[in-house]
Design a protein around this motif. Structure first.
Motif, PDB file in Angstrom:
ATOM      1  N   ASP A  84       0.843   5.836   0.490  1.00  0.00           N
ATOM      2  CA  ASP A  84       0.164   7.124   0.571  1.00  0.00           C
ATOM      3  C   ASP A  84       1.041   8.144  -0.151  1.00  0.00           C
ATOM      4  OD1 ASP A  84       2.228   7.695   2.287  1.00  0.00           O
ATOM      5  OD2 ASP A  84       1.040   7.460   4.105  1.00  0.00           O
ATOM      6  N   SER A 119       0.865  -1.177   0.000  1.00  0.00           N
ATOM      7  CA  SER A 119       0.000   0.000   0.000  1.00  0.00           C
ATOM      8  C   SER A 119       0.901   1.225   0.000  1.00  0.00           C
ATOM      9  CB  SER A 119      -0.891   0.005   1.247  1.00  0.00           C
ATOM     10  OG  SER A 119      -0.065   0.047   2.391  1.00  0.00           O
ATOM     11  N   GLY A 122       4.613  -5.079   0.503  1.00  0.00           N
ATOM     12  CA  GLY A 122       3.616  -6.133   0.424  1.00  0.00           C
ATOM     13  C   GLY A 122       4.197  -7.492   0.772  1.00  0.00           C
TER      14      GLY A 122
END
Ligand SMILES: *[C@@H]1O[C@H](CO)[C@@H](O)[C@H](O)[C@H]1NC(C)=O
Length: 315
Positions: free
Chosen positions: A103, A101, A110
């Motif tokens: 931002d 993931s 992962g």
């Protein structure tokens, strides 16, 4: 020599212009070189056929890298020749399927990933960001040849990932400009891009070499001149003893030599080849001239005394 005032003014202006011009040239040249060396990066990727393409949506920083791969940006930031260590900092950029993931600020893994850079291993757990690492690798070289010394370091970078500890596809980019050294790098990857050998060689930059050689030449010149003065006081002024300023100059130079020697940029402690070629000789020559002056003074003092007693004066 009688020079007119105009010629004096011309000479002084020329002198100042040369110094200012030299300083400006050094400053500009240095900035350009720093920029050039910072941009000069050495990448390990030569063959992308073994890499897994990635087409999904990834973070913006990975746009240029359409593969599942971890990029390692290795900056050579320091040289510790006293301890035979090359200091490198590594920044990691996982892309493709290795990103779990992300931002706007960070990417989170992962997969579990482990890395080894030379002898140092680090692990990065899934779900966390890959933090930069500082490592030191063994630096081979002989500082004895200062300022013509050369160093080299060879180290491996490898990674593993996932539950089966598979070999991790990586690309390694090496760059850096440690102060006073010029760098040349070779990165060699295996065909699967899972292991990268980095070979770094360092030598002193031209300004460092220039300063070191100028200082060495000055040390030789000053000692030879001191010897010349000591020598000629015996012959040119046969009937007069060494003058105090000559003695003071020689003694001062003798004590100043180690300081001048240590002004050589980035110099190792006294004892290297340059000292055997310069410092040792300079100190020897200066000591000889000091001794010569002292003997000269003693000799003349004795002669004056003999002359004085022959004339029956009180001493
Ligand atoms: C990462 O490793 C930990 C502990 O070794 C394990 O519990 C976890 O399932 C692993 N995660 C992944 C995504 O493989």
């Amino acid at each position: 020599m009688h020079l007119s005032r105009k010629i004096h003014i011309l000479l002084v202006s020329l002198f100042v212009a040369i110094i200012v011009g030299g300083l400006v040239a050094i400053k500009v040249g240095n900035e350009q070189k720093t920029a050039k060396r910072r941009n000069k990066a050495f990448s390990s990727i030569t063959d992308t056929s073994s890499l897994m393409p990635f087409t999904g949506k990834g973070p913006e920083v990975c746009e240029e890298i359409p593969f599942s791969i971890v990029s390692v940006f290795v900056e050579v930031y320091g040289v510790d020749f006293q301890n035979s260590l090359l200091k490198v900092s590594s920044v990691f950029l996982p892309c493709g399927s290795f990103v779990g993931s992300f931002d706007s600020m960070e990417l989170f893994l992962g997969q579990n990933i482990s890395f080894s850079i030379d002898a140092q291993a680090s692990t990065f757990p899934a779900g966390q960001a890959m933090t930069p690492k500082l490592s030191s690798v063994y630096l081979n070289g002989d500082v004895n040849n200062y300022p013509l010394d050369q160093f080299d370091a060879i180290f491996m970078i490898r990674g593993r990932y996932g539950p089966t500890n598979s070999e991790l596809p990586i690309q390694v980019v090496v760059y850096g400009a440690p102060l006073g050294y010029s760098l040349s790098v070779e990165t060699t990857a295996n065909q699967q891009n899972t292991a990268v050998a980095v070979s770094v060689s360092l030598r002193r930059t031209a300004p460092i070499l220039g300063f070191a050689f100028i200082i060495m030449a000055l040390m030789w010149a000053m000692s030879l001149l001191a010897v010349a003065v000591a020598y000629f006081t015996w012959f040119i002024k046969k009937d007069r003893k060494s003058e105090l300023p000559y003695i003071i100059f020689s003694v001062t130079l003798l004590f100043a030599m180690p300081t001048i020697r240590n002004a050589m940029p980035n110099a190792p402690p006294i004892g290297v080849l340059a000292d055997q070629m310069v410092t040792g000789w300079a100190m020897l020559l200066l000591s000889l001239s000091v001794i010569s002056h002292f003997v000269n003074v003693l000799y003349h003092t004795y002669r004056d005394w003999v002359v004085a007693t022959e004339h029956g004066d009180a001493v």
